[in-house]
Design an enzyme around this catalytic site. Structure first.
Site, PDB file in Angstrom:
ATOM      1  CE  LYS A 596      12.004  -3.040  -4.329  1.00  0.00           C
ATOM      2  NZ  LYS A 596      12.692  -4.278  -3.341  1.00  0.00           N
ATOM      3  CB  CYS A 597       3.259  -3.354  -7.360  1.00  0.00           C
ATOM      4  SG  CYS A 597       3.517  -4.370  -5.906  1.00  0.00           S
ATOM      5  CG  ASN A 598       2.028   0.332  -9.997  1.00  0.00           C
ATOM      6  OD1 ASN A 598       1.336  -0.660 -10.262  1.00  0.00           O
ATOM      7  ND2 ASN A 598       1.647   0.977  -9.039  1.00  0.00           N
TER       8      ASN A 598
END
Length: 637
Positions: A596-598
């Site tokens: 979810k960060c990328n």
């Protein structure tokens, strides 16, 4: 003989009598063919829409006018030359304004310059009806931006802004024109007129505050009775007196207008230039600085974690937000990097379901004395503004009444019965509206006398029609007047980063994301959203496309929203899009992995599609279930 026969089949232009006529009249049984230039010369009409029909001079469409009351010549509203108000090939009338006449050539030049986005009636500004009629009459409207929008540096002068400190006692030793961004000597301009300014330190402002007005604008607010609504922040303990914030002299401005007239002018300008919502959000995002501020968020307590972070003295809403997830029960204090868009998405869900709002789908502000005491309405508006500017999701749950109050003001907004969430109050309004006689109406007033007296809605009934005014008074009180204090607090919070001002300038664009949920996700939307990175296994890409179609057709236990949440943490696409752009790749693993960060989704590599779908369903469904169980420990605030 064969050559002569084929030459005979080539159509001849019925105007110049030469071969190669490629255009014919679409009217049945009309055999006329002609070249395009010849057709223009002979006053044929070519429609540049639909099937691109062509009409000869005998069958071309005409404008039918029932009666002609114009005895004298009228000016063409574009070139202002006088013309006879009789519809012909070269003279056209506006379909939406009876007194607007044009030369065909003037209209065509205007359409070429304005393009489809700005071509409209010169009198009433109507575009839909006007463009349909002009297309029917053969005016070519190109699908392009206006020519003045494409000129290089066409609006260069608008980029010049006022930079001068105008307070009576400027405390900057470098002078009134000294301006250093991100410091106490940064110059903040008046939020109303933009033509006067102050150093942050000279007026005891914080860098992120947007609510400074010059003396003249403050006087307008005071004289209009809205001074308390625009109340300034409390000044900290300092030696700077109140008079130090006064301006040396009144600023040179246009003649004064009332706030209502100013608001109408602002809205008129905003509706004149329709803007795409994603562009507006991106423009707001230009305020974000590279300097980062880390927020420590407990997923099991999103609301309080966000409150603590946003209320921190060192928090600046214009700084880049970094998220670190922590667990209060973890005594080792481990931190995990988190997705900013996931955090903002969870925060907006908490806000929508909070007791600060009431209603089912379309919500209005509620009256919560504890929340008002804790200044939570201001914080809610601030959270919403931060979410929009920092790339988070749109709210989508506002009622039209609440949105109109923000844009046009409560005094110009009329609520409807659907805005009343209290069943008992709704029943009172319905019973009053359906009263059949004056006696019935007076009986109802006696029944609810104490309530009507308490809210100040008692009125003398002289006729049955008075019931409508009584019902209206109750509506206005319950939906607007009752929550006046929460509304003003929420409105001030929404001013963060200039969001409210942007909403009031472009209400049509923002209404779609405030009052409507995003469109349902589809196979096409998701396949276009995710870009393919390092996908070495071509078979997996085919499985991915088949899986999306199966999910859309209801042949899977997960939904399109589940897939997006698994990969990005958001259930819908934010107005400004995802940063970074969502992507897919392959891993030599049995199950998919969502980063979810990328915004990256790693697909499993399997030998059969059945195994691919089972693994995708299992991983997505169970991951989201576990996350939901972790977040369910939060108790409503």
């Amino acid at each position: 003989m064969k050559v002569k026969l084929e030459a005979h089949r080539i159509p001849k232009c019925c105007i110049c009598k030469k071969t190669g006529a490629s255009i014919g009249c679409v009217t049945p049984r009309c055999k006329r063919s002609y070249h395009f230039p010849c057709g223009l010369q002979r006053e044929c009409i070519f429609q540049f829409t639909g099937n691109f029909a062509s009409f000869c001079w005998n069958h071309r469409p005409v404008q039918i006018i029932t009666s002609n009351n114009y005895r004298d010549s009228l000016p063409c509203t574009i070139c202002l030359e006088f013309i006879e108000p009789i519809p012909t090939y070269s003279i056209l009338r506006s379909p939406c304004c009876k007194n607007a006449w044009f030369h065909r050539d003037c209209l065509q030049v205007q359409a070429i310059n304005a393009g489809v986005f700005f071509f409209r009636c010169t009198v009433c500004n109507n575009s839909d009806i006007f463009q349909k009629e002009m297309l029917r009459m053969g005016i070519h409207i190109p699908e392009k931006d206006a020519s003045w929008e494409l000129e290089e540096n066409a609006y260069q002068e608008l980029l010049q802004h006022y930079e001068h400190c105008d307070v009576r006692r400027c405390r900057c030793k470098e002078g009134r024109d000294y301006n250093v961004p991100d410091s106490k000597w940064e110059i903040k301009r008046c939020q109303c007129c933009g033509s006067r300014g102050t150093h942050l330190a000279c007026s005891s402002l914080q860098s992120w505050e947007q609510n400074w007005e010059c003396l003249e604008c403050r006087g307008i607010l005071y004289n209009s009775g809205d001074f308390q609504k625009a109340k300034k922040h409390t000044l900290p303990n300092t030696n700077v007196g109140i008079t130090d914030c006064l301006l040396e002299e009144s600023s040179p401005k246009l003649p004064r207008q009332s706030p209502g007239a100013q608001r109408e002018d602002l809205l008129r300008q905003g509706s004149k230039f329709r803007r795409d919502i994603s562009t507006l959000i991106i423009e707001l995002g230009f305020q974000i600085k590279k300097k980062a501020k880390r927020l420590f968020i407990d997923k099991a307590n999103i609301w309080n974690s966000a409150l603590d972070g946003f209320r921190n003295q060192n928090f600046n809403p214009s700084y880049t937000i970094e998220i670190a997830y922590v667990n209060e029960n973890d005594h080792f204090g481990k931190e995990q990097p988190g997705s900013k868009q996931e955090f903002l998405s969870l925060l907006m869900q908490q806000l929508e379901n909070s007791p600060l709002f009431e209603g089912s789908l379309s919500k209005n502000l509620s009256l919560n004395s504890q929340a008002l005491k804790e200044n939570l309405y201001y914080e809610a508006g601030k959270m919403l503004a931060i979410s929009l500017v920092h790339g988070g999701p749109s709210p989508g749950f506002f009622s039209k009444t609440l949105f109109n109050c923000l844009v046009y003001g409560p005094e110009s907004t009329q609520p409807i019965l659907d805005d009343v969430s209290d069943f008992d109050v709704a029943q009172i309004i319905i019973r009053i509206n359906t009263a059949a006689t004056v006696a019935d109406l007076n009986s109802l007033i006696n029944e609810y006398y104490n309530y009507l007296e308490l809210i100040g809605c008692l009125r003398l009934i002289t006729s049955l029609s008075d019931k409508y005014m009584l019902a209206k008074d109750i509506l206005v009180y319950h939906v607007i007047k009752r929550v006046q204090a929460p509304f003003e607090s929420f409105k001030q919070g929404l001013r963060t980063l200039g969001v409210l001002e942007k909403i009031q300038t472009y209400p049509e664009a923002f209404c779609n994301i405030f009052c409507h949920k995003p469109e349902n996700l589809s196979t096409k939307i998701l396949s276009d959203l995710f870009t393919v990175h390092t996908l070495s296994d071509v078979q997996a890409l085919g499985f991915w496309n088949s899986y999306l179609q199966a999910v859309e057709d209801g042949k899977s236990t997960v939904t399109m929203e589940d897939i997006l949440i698994f990969a990005t943490g958001c259930s819908s696409i934010p107005p400004a899009g995802f940063i970074p752009t969502p992507s897919i790749e392959c891993l030599h693993m049995d199950f998919p992995v969502g980063n979810k960060c990328n915004n990256c989704l790693a697909l499993p590599i399997t030998s059969t599609y059945k195994e691919f779908q089972e693994n995708m369903d299992f991983a997505i469904k169970n991951t989201l279930r576990l996350e939901k169980e972790e977040n369910s420990h939060f108790i409503g605030h």
